[in-house]
Design a protein around this motif. Structure first.
Motif, PDB file in Angstrom:
ATOM      1  N   GLU A 112       1.036  -1.108   0.148  1.00 52.77           N
ATOM      2  CA  GLU A 112      -0.123   0.032   0.012  1.00 52.77           C
ATOM      3  C   GLU A 112       0.862   1.191   0.031  1.00 52.77           C
ATOM      4  OE1 GLU A 112      -3.068  -0.265  -1.030  1.00 52.77           O
ATOM      5  OE2 GLU A 112      -3.367  -2.435  -0.156  1.00 52.77           O
ATOM      6  N   PHE A 113       2.087   1.212   0.760  1.00 59.62           N
ATOM      7  CA  PHE A 113       2.718   2.501   0.727  1.00 59.62           C
ATOM      8  C   PHE A 113       3.609   2.631  -0.591  1.00 59.62           C
ATOM      9  CE2 PHE A 113       3.074   2.168   5.628  1.00 59.62           C
ATOM     10  CZ  PHE A 113       2.603   3.444   5.946  1.00 59.62           C
ATOM     11  N   ALA A 114       4.056   1.405  -1.128  1.00 60.09           N
ATOM     12  CA  ALA A 114       4.494   1.693  -2.549  1.00 60.09           C
ATOM     13  C   ALA A 114       3.568   2.062  -3.744  1.00 60.09           C
ATOM     14  CB  ALA A 114       5.205  -0.004  -2.706  1.00 60.09           C
ATOM     15  N   VAL A 115       2.480   1.625  -3.514  1.00 56.84           N
ATOM     16  CA  VAL A 115       1.658   2.002  -4.810  1.00 56.84           C
ATOM     17  C   VAL A 115       1.193   3.440  -4.354  1.00 56.84           C
ATOM     18  CG1 VAL A 115      -0.612   1.768  -5.514  1.00 56.84           C
ATOM     19  CG2 VAL A 115       0.669  -0.162  -5.431  1.00 56.84           C
ATOM     20  N   THR A 116       1.166   3.776  -3.067  1.00 57.11           N
ATOM     21  CA  THR A 116       0.640   5.269  -2.735  1.00 57.11           C
ATOM     22  C   THR A 116       1.854   6.187  -3.354  1.00 57.11           C
ATOM     23  OG1 THR A 116      -0.635   4.732  -0.767  1.00 57.11           O
ATOM     24  CG2 THR A 116       0.188   6.965  -0.859  1.00 57.11           C
ATOM     25  N   GLY A 117       3.080   5.553  -3.092  1.00 55.50           N
ATOM     26  CA  GLY A 117       4.391   6.421  -3.513  1.00 55.50           C
ATOM     27  C   GLY A 117       4.267   6.708  -4.981  1.00 55.50           C
ATOM     28  N   LEU A 118       3.899   5.385  -5.749  1.00 51.79           N
ATOM     29  CA  LEU A 118       3.865   5.520  -7.144  1.00 51.79           C
ATOM     30  C   LEU A 118       2.787   6.767  -7.740  1.00 51.79           C
ATOM     31  CD1 LEU A 118       5.128   4.421  -9.849  1.00 51.79           C
ATOM     32  CD2 LEU A 118       3.372   2.514  -9.823  1.00 51.79           C
ATOM     33  N   ARG A 119       1.649   6.689  -6.812  1.00 55.64           N
ATOM     34  CA  ARG A 119       0.546   7.371  -7.321  1.00 55.64           C
ATOM     35  C   ARG A 119       1.002   8.991  -7.076  1.00 55.64           C
ATOM     36  NH1 ARG A 119      -4.651   4.045  -5.270  1.00 55.64           N
ATOM     37  NH2 ARG A 119      -5.191   3.341  -7.261  1.00 55.64           N
ATOM     38  N   GLN A 120       1.767   8.994  -6.322  1.00 54.74           N
ATOM     39  CA  GLN A 120       2.374  10.468  -6.008  1.00 54.74           C
ATOM     40  C   GLN A 120       3.374  11.001  -7.005  1.00 54.74           C
ATOM     41  OE1 GLN A 120       1.021  12.649  -3.475  1.00 54.74           O
ATOM     42  NE2 GLN A 120      -0.293  10.979  -3.121  1.00 54.74           N
ATOM     43  N   ILE A 121       4.032  10.201  -7.492  1.00 54.40           N
ATOM     44  CA  ILE A 121       5.017  10.328  -8.794  1.00 54.40           C
ATOM     45  C   ILE A 121       4.310  10.626 -10.003  1.00 54.40           C
ATOM     46  CG2 ILE A 121       6.633   9.352 -10.091  1.00 54.40           C
ATOM     47  CD1 ILE A 121       7.824   7.822  -7.811  1.00 54.40           C
ATOM     48  N   ALA A 122       3.009   9.942 -10.053  1.00 52.93           N
ATOM     49  CA  ALA A 122       2.206  10.117 -11.291  1.00 52.93           C
ATOM     50  C   ALA A 122       1.409  11.597 -11.150  1.00 52.93           C
ATOM     51  CB  ALA A 122       0.989   8.935 -11.359  1.00 52.93           C
ATOM     52  N   LEU A 123       0.905  11.876  -9.930  1.00 45.54           N
ATOM     53  CA  LEU A 123       0.355  13.175  -9.808  1.00 45.54           C
ATOM     54  C   LEU A 123       1.410  14.075 -10.092  1.00 45.54           C
ATOM     55  CD1 LEU A 123      -1.800  12.668  -6.507  1.00 45.54           C
ATOM     56  CD2 LEU A 123      -2.468  13.171  -8.979  1.00 45.54           C
ATOM     57  N   LEU A 124       2.571  14.213  -9.594  1.00 44.60           N
ATOM     58  CA  LEU A 124       3.734  15.032 -10.208  1.00 44.60           C
ATOM     59  C   LEU A 124       4.035  15.195 -11.549  1.00 44.60           C
ATOM     60  CD1 LEU A 124       6.497  14.404  -6.825  1.00 44.60           C
ATOM     61  CD2 LEU A 124       4.769  16.482  -7.108  1.00 44.60           C
ATOM     62  N   LEU A 173      -0.974 -12.830  -1.091  1.00 49.36           N
ATOM     63  CA  LEU A 173      -0.457 -13.172  -2.480  1.00 49.36           C
ATOM     64  C   LEU A 173      -0.785 -12.350  -3.726  1.00 49.36           C
ATOM     65  CD1 LEU A 173      -0.225 -17.235  -2.467  1.00 49.36           C
ATOM     66  CD2 LEU A 173       1.815 -15.507  -2.521  1.00 49.36           C
ATOM     67  N   ILE A 174      -2.116 -12.368  -3.493  1.00 51.37           N
ATOM     68  CA  ILE A 174      -2.908 -11.170  -4.492  1.00 51.37           C
ATOM     69  C   ILE A 174      -2.410  -9.592  -4.537  1.00 51.37           C
ATOM     70  CG2 ILE A 174      -5.137 -10.211  -5.185  1.00 51.37           C
ATOM     71  CD1 ILE A 174      -6.257 -12.886  -4.825  1.00 51.37           C
ATOM     72  N   THR A 175      -2.371  -9.408  -2.808  1.00 54.50           N
ATOM     73  CA  THR A 175      -1.763  -8.052  -2.728  1.00 54.50           C
ATOM     74  C   THR A 175      -0.447  -8.123  -3.317  1.00 54.50           C
ATOM     75  OG1 THR A 175      -3.107  -7.998  -0.540  1.00 54.50           O
ATOM     76  CG2 THR A 175      -1.072  -6.595  -0.901  1.00 54.50           C
ATOM     77  N   LEU A 176       0.697  -8.925  -3.020  1.00 59.12           N
ATOM     78  CA  LEU A 176       1.722  -8.835  -3.750  1.00 59.12           C
ATOM     79  C   LEU A 176       1.717  -8.819  -5.271  1.00 59.12           C
ATOM     80  CD1 LEU A 176       4.985  -8.786  -3.143  1.00 59.12           C
ATOM     81  CD2 LEU A 176       4.821 -11.464  -3.132  1.00 59.12           C
ATOM     82  N   TYR A 177       0.924  -9.624  -5.775  1.00 64.33           N
ATOM     83  CA  TYR A 177       1.146  -9.750  -7.291  1.00 64.33           C
ATOM     84  C   TYR A 177       0.340  -8.433  -7.867  1.00 64.33           C
ATOM     85  CZ  TYR A 177      -0.481 -10.999 -12.040  1.00 64.33           C
ATOM     86  OH  TYR A 177      -0.304 -10.909 -13.454  1.00 64.33           O
ATOM     87  N   SER A 178      -0.832  -7.711  -7.215  1.00 65.66           N
ATOM     88  CA  SER A 178      -0.999  -6.637  -7.647  1.00 65.66           C
ATOM     89  C   SER A 178      -0.345  -5.441  -7.580  1.00 65.66           C
ATOM     90  CB  SER A 178      -2.512  -6.303  -7.061  1.00 65.66           C
ATOM     91  OG  SER A 178      -2.205  -5.786  -5.667  1.00 65.66           O
TER      92      SER A 178
END
Length: 195
Positions: A112-124, A173-178
Motif C-alpha cells: 500500500e505504501f509503495a503504490v501510494t508512492g507511485l501514485r504521488q509520482i504520477a500526480l507530480l 499473494l494477490i496483494t503482492l501480485y497486484s
C-alpha cells in the motif's frame, strides 16, 4: 465539505472504535458466544461489524462522488488514505492478537505504501493512475480474509476448514501480485524526467 467526503471521514473515525473493540479488555462485555467447539468474543464480533460497516462505505463514497459530480482533491486524498488506515489498523491489531503473522501484515501494508508512492509520482507528472482490476480483487480478498479472521473462521470452523488462514494467505499473494502488476504497468512513470 460534501457528502462523499463526510462518508470517507466517518470511515476514518470508525478505525479507533474498531481498535478499541479489538484491543481493550472491558469487564462489562458479555461473555463469549459458544456454539459447540466454536467460540467468539463479543468484542471481536463488534469489531467485525464496525469493520464491515467501514469497508462498505468505501464503495459508497466513491459512487456518490462520481454520480453527483462531487469529486474533489480532498476526496482524492482522503479516500485511499482511509482505506489504507483501515486495513493497516486491523492487520496490526490482528498481529498483536496473534491471529495473523507479522510478515503478512508487512507485505500488505508495504504494498500500500509503495503504490501510494507511485501514485504521488504520477500526480507530480500530471497523471492520474486509476486502480486496476487486480487492485480491486486485492481489496475484496483482503476484506473477506479480515472478516474471516475477526469472526474466528465462522462458519467454516464447524466443518474444520481453515478458511481464514487460506483467505489471508491468498490476500497476501494477490496483494503482492497486484503491487508488481501496478509497477510493471506504470514503470514509465519511474523513468520520466520528473521522477
Amino acid at each position: 465539505m460534501n457528502l462523499p467526503n463526510k462518508i470517507t471521514l466517518a470511515r476514518i473515525c470508525l478505525i479507533p472504535l474498531m481498535m478499541i473493540f479489538l484491543l481493550v479488555d472491558f469487564d462489562f462485555f458479555p461473555s463469549p458466544i459458544h456454539i459447540g467447539n466454536f467460540s467468539l468474543a463479543f468484542n471481536q464480533l463488534m469489531a467485525a461489524l464496525v469493520f464491515i460497516i467501514a469497508a462498505s462505505t468505501d464503495g459508497i463514497d466513491g459512487y456518490l462522488a462520481r454520480k453527483n459530480n462531487m469529486v474533489t482533491n480532498l476526496g482524492k486524498l482522503l479516500d485511499p488514505l482511509a482505506d489504507k488506515l483501515l486495513v493497516a489498523a486491523v492487520l496490526i491489531s490482528l498481529v498483536q492478537m496473534d491471529k495473523v503473522d507479522a510478515w503478512v501484515a508487512v507485505v500488505i501494508i508495504s504494498r500500500e505504501f509503495a503504490v501510494t508512492g507511485l501514485r504521488q509520482i504520477a500526480l507530480l507528472d500530471g497523471t492520474v493512475v486509476a486502480a486496476g482490476k487486480w487492485g480491486k480483487i486485492k481489496t475484496v480478498v483482503q476484506i473477506i480474509a479480515i472478516v474471516a479472521m475477526l469472526l474466528n473462521n465462522f462458519p467454516f470452523a464447524f466443518i474444520g476448514f481453515e478458511f481464514d488462514d487460506v483467505a489471508m494467505w491468498l490476500a497476501a499473494l494477490i496483494t503482492l501480485y497486484s503491487g508488481i502488476d501496478y509497477f510493471v504497468k506504470n514503470r514509465g512513470l519511474l523513468h520520466s524526467s520528473k521522477a
